[in-house]
Motif scaffolding. Structure first.
Motif, short mmCIF file in Angstrom:
data_model
loop_
_atom_site.label_atom_id
_atom_site.label_comp_id
_atom_site.label_asym_id
_atom_site.label_seq_id
_atom_site.Cartn_x
_atom_site.Cartn_y
_atom_site.Cartn_z
N ARG A 239 2.13 15.22 6.14
CA ARG A 239 2.95 14.50 5.17
C ARG A 239 2.55 14.97 3.77
O ARG A 239 1.60 15.76 3.62
N PHE A 240 3.25 14.49 2.77
CA PHE A 240 2.97 14.89 1.39
C PHE A 240 2.52 13.67 0.60
O PHE A 240 3.15 12.62 0.65
N ASP A 241 1.42 13.83 -0.13
CA ASP A 241 0.92 12.70 -0.91
C ASP A 241 1.66 12.61 -2.24
O ASP A 241 2.62 13.35 -2.50
N ALA A 242 1.20 11.73 -3.10
CA ALA A 242 1.90 11.48 -4.36
C ALA A 242 1.93 12.69 -5.27
O ALA A 242 2.81 12.80 -6.14
N TYR B 260 7.44 7.57 -4.21
CA TYR B 260 6.13 7.24 -3.66
C TYR B 260 6.28 6.36 -2.41
O TYR B 260 7.22 5.57 -2.28
N ASP B 261 5.34 6.52 -1.49
CA ASP B 261 5.37 5.78 -0.23
C ASP B 261 5.29 4.27 -0.48
O ASP B 261 4.61 3.81 -1.40
N TRP B 262 5.91 3.52 0.40
CA TRP B 262 5.86 2.06 0.30
C TRP B 262 4.44 1.53 0.50
O TRP B 262 4.11 0.45 0.00
N THR B 263 3.62 2.26 1.22
CA THR B 263 2.26 1.78 1.48
C THR B 263 1.44 1.64 0.21
O THR B 263 0.43 0.91 0.19
N GLY B 264 1.83 2.32 -0.86
CA GLY B 264 1.06 2.26 -2.10
C GLY B 264 1.63 1.32 -3.14
O GLY B 264 1.11 1.24 -4.26
N ILE B 265 2.68 0.60 -2.79
CA ILE B 265 3.33 -0.30 -3.76
C ILE B 265 2.87 -1.74 -3.53
O ILE B 265 2.76 -2.19 -2.39
N ARG B 266 2.61 -2.45 -4.61
CA ARG B 266 2.23 -3.86 -4.51
C ARG B 266 2.82 -4.61 -5.70
O ARG B 266 3.10 -4.02 -6.75
N ILE B 267 2.98 -5.90 -5.51
CA ILE B 267 3.56 -6.76 -6.54
C ILE B 267 2.49 -7.76 -6.98
O ILE B 267 1.97 -8.53 -6.16
N VAL B 268 2.12 -7.70 -8.25
CA VAL B 268 1.06 -8.58 -8.75
C VAL B 268 1.65 -9.90 -9.23
O VAL B 268 2.85 -10.02 -9.50
N LYS B 269 0.78 -10.89 -9.31
CA LYS B 269 1.21 -12.23 -9.72
C LYS B 269 1.80 -12.16 -11.12
O LYS B 269 1.27 -11.51 -12.02
N HIS B 270 2.93 -12.81 -11.30
CA HIS B 270 3.63 -12.77 -12.59
C HIS B 270 4.36 -14.09 -12.85
O HIS B 270 4.50 -14.91 -11.97
N VAL C 92 5.04 -4.67 -11.06
CA VAL C 92 5.05 -3.82 -9.86
C VAL C 92 4.08 -2.66 -10.07
O VAL C 92 4.09 -2.01 -11.11
N ARG C 93 3.25 -2.41 -9.09
CA ARG C 93 2.27 -1.33 -9.17
C ARG C 93 2.54 -0.29 -8.08
O ARG C 93 2.90 -0.64 -6.95
N GLY C 94 2.34 0.97 -8.42
CA GLY C 94 2.43 2.04 -7.42
C GLY C 94 3.82 2.57 -7.15
O GLY C 94 3.99 3.41 -6.27
N ALA C 95 4.82 2.10 -7.89
CA ALA C 95 6.19 2.59 -7.66
C ALA C 95 6.48 3.77 -8.58
O ALA C 95 5.89 3.91 -9.65
N GLY C 96 7.39 4.62 -8.17
CA GLY C 96 7.75 5.79 -8.94
C GLY C 96 7.94 6.97 -8.02
O GLY C 96 8.33 6.80 -6.85
N GLY C 97 7.66 8.16 -8.51
CA GLY C 97 7.85 9.33 -7.67
C GLY C 97 7.40 10.60 -8.34
O GLY C 97 6.90 10.60 -9.47
N ASN C 98 7.58 11.70 -7.66
CA ASN C 98 7.26 13.03 -8.18
C ASN C 98 8.54 13.87 -8.19
O ASN C 98 9.64 13.34 -8.08
#
Length: 545
Positions: free
Chosen positions: A70-73, A535-545, A524-530
């Motif tokens: 697979r390809f990383d970020a 970016y993979d869903w495994t690296g995305i998280r939603i912080v308290k807001h 939202v943390r970890g969202a975006g792309g190259n």
């Protein structure tokens, strides 16, 4: 001195024992609702890896399916079901892959080398748009034609060892094994559910990725959840991914701003120009807009076989026409505040990808109207060579805007009248690719994978399938052949030489590099792309807001 040393050591020990002296930052607390939601303009066209072809399908389903790699970020290829790098024979033709013993599909079916053989044979037999990526494996032609069902170049040595025989040395082959046609499918499920049915239902859309589809309302929405006990380890923080099919881009933005959507841009979506402008110019909103290279290049193609720009005799004309283009003015006209594209000055391969030559590396992309006009007039003093010259493009508002800007610049800076000719997409491609029917024309390329071979072999070697220029240079062909045959990681210098050869020969006039846009909420943390993938869903998280 010894006393001082003891005091220093004692002080360090006290600091180390005091948990409040230099506390490690605590991770941000997560929101209770870990639902990622985003819109796409069209529903997925294909769910079968053998048939997938659109970028949106690839970006979403790469979370559901997986393969040996697979390809990383950062677009580095890393092992997935493979335990590491393959063993390659001295002649570069035989690759031996070792598989991890704990891999399994989302329904817990074990994955063995036999599943790899089945999946790859099947992908070739199905002959989707990207089946040709298997062409380098021995036996491809016989399977593609239906003569046989199995690639002679694939051998299951044992349950966890796969051997692949190539027809030629191909250092880029390892990169191919991470692409979607090489993803694995569950032969047991397909046999039970049916070849043309298994991928139409969430319960039988079985992959080996970290997420599985739980619901699909055709033309309306898709839902995904993490796979329990995924062999790859933790699936991340997300508990659910909801994808809404929403063709109206303005409505997408409204949904984002009301909090219905977590982000926009996933699945290679674009923003409405007005929204992109608003976010890039607003001091309070700008932080939510992320712009990354889009892996796409647009350029002016020249017919190098016939007509005024052909061969060595046409080089001065090609160079003059390129140098007469003010790319900054073109960007202002077509790129919406640089949110959709930027000037292409670093070679044909776009920013963010291997083979990019660097900003400003193409001297003919530097605007110099005086030098351009002098070179043009020396090349075509009476204007006869470019009399009734046309620039042809396929029907599209962006392509029309680019053409209108180019012909205005060529008129102003060279004194040459060029007519825009618009054709329907099929007629344009049928007449351009390989046939080289137009003296000047729109050309572009969106990378399928991060290897210069993907550009040069398909666009510029003699007889390239997607060439509209009919460029043929034995020296260039030899350089590319050597680069293609080089081991992975050893071809960069040759590909770079080839890139500069195209620049020095003024084979094309670079125009623009594409840009991918993301709107992402601050929580939202970890969202975006190259340049190629979100970016993979495994690296995305939603912080308290």
């Amino acid at each position: 001195m010894r006393t001082l040393n003891r005091l220093v050591l004692l002080a360090l020990a006290l600091v180390a024992c005091n948990p409040n002296s230099n506390p490690t930052p605590s991770p941000e607390p997560l929101a209770s609702d870990q639902t990622l939601s985003f819109p796409i303009a069209q529903d997925l066209a294909d769910f079968d890896p053998a048939l997938i072809s659109s970028p949106a399908d690839v970006d979403i389903l790469r979370n559901v399916f997986s393969g040996l790699y697979r390809f990383d970020a950062t677009l580095h290829e890393v092992p997935d079901m493979a335990t590491g790098q393959p063993t390659i024979s001295a002649d570069g033709l035989t690759y031996t892959f070792h598989l991890r013993h704990d891999a399994h599909f989302s329904n817990a079916d074990a994955i063995t080398a036999g599943d790899v053989v089945y999946s790859w044979d099947r992908a070739v037999a199905r002959q989707g748009d990207f089946a040709g990526l298997f062409q380098v494996i021995a036996g491809y032609g016989d399977v593609a034609s239906g003569k046989t069902a199995q690639l002679s170049g694939l051998t299951k040595v044992d349950d966890y060892t796969l051997q692949v025989l190539l027809t030629k040395r191909a250092g880029y082959f390892l990169t191919l094994t991470g692409l979607w046609p090489f993803w694995l499918v569950d032969q047991k499920v397909i046999a039970s559910a049916g070849e043309d049915v298994w991928f139409t239902k969430p319960e039988t859309l079985i992959g080996s990725g970290p997420f599985r589809m739980t619901a699909h309302s055709t033309g309306q929405s898709l839902d995904f959840e993490p796979v329990t006990g995924w062999y790859g380890g933790k699936t991340g923080a997300l508990a659910r991914v909801h994808v809404e099919v929403m063709p109206d881009l303005s409505q997408q933005v409204t949904g984002y701003e009301s909090g219905v959507f977590t982000l926009i841009g996933y699945g290679r979506q674009g923003l409405p120009p007005a929204a992109a402008t608003r976010y890039t110019t607003s001091a309070t909103l700008k932080s939510q807009l992320t712009l990354v290279p889009g892996g796409t290049t647009f350029w002016v193609g020249f017919n190098l076989k016939t007509g005024p720009f052909a061969g060595d005799a046409g080089r001065a004309g090609r160079h003059a026409f390129s140098e007469a283009i003010d790319r900054a003015a073109l960007v202002d006209s077509a790129c919406n505040q640089k949110t959709s594209c930027v000037a292409a000055t670093g070679g044909v391969i776009s920013r963010g990808l291997k083979g990019y030559l660097g900003d400003g590396a193409d001297p003919s992309a530097k605007f110099d109207p005086g030098a351009a006009k002098a070179e043009y007039q020396s090349w075509d003093p009476d204007g006869s060579k470019v009399k009734a010259l046309t620039y042809t493009y396929d029907s599209n508002t962006f392509n029309k805007a680019v053409c209108d800007n180019l012909v205005a610049q060529w008129k102003k800076n060279l004194g040459v009248t060029v007519a825009c000719v618009e054709l329907d997409r099929k007629t344009f491609f049928d007449s351009r690719n390989g046939a080289c029917a137009f003296p000047t024309f729109r050309q572009s390329w969106a990378a399928d994978y991060d290897d210069p071979q993907n550009w040069f072999d398909y666009l510029f070697v003699t007889g390239a399938s997607s060439s509209g220029s009919c460029y043929s240079n034995p020296s260039f062909d030899a350089i590319i052949a050597a680069a293609d045959a080089s081991p992975a990681g050893a071809s960069a210098a040759d590909y770079r030489t080839a890139g500069f050869l195209l620049v020095n020969d003024s084979v094309y006039a670079g125009l623009l590099y594409g840009v991918q846009q993301y709107l992402v909420h601050p929580w939202v943390r970890g969202a975006g792309g190259n340049a190629l993938y979100d970016y993979d869903w495994t690296g995305i998280r939603i912080v308290k807001h």
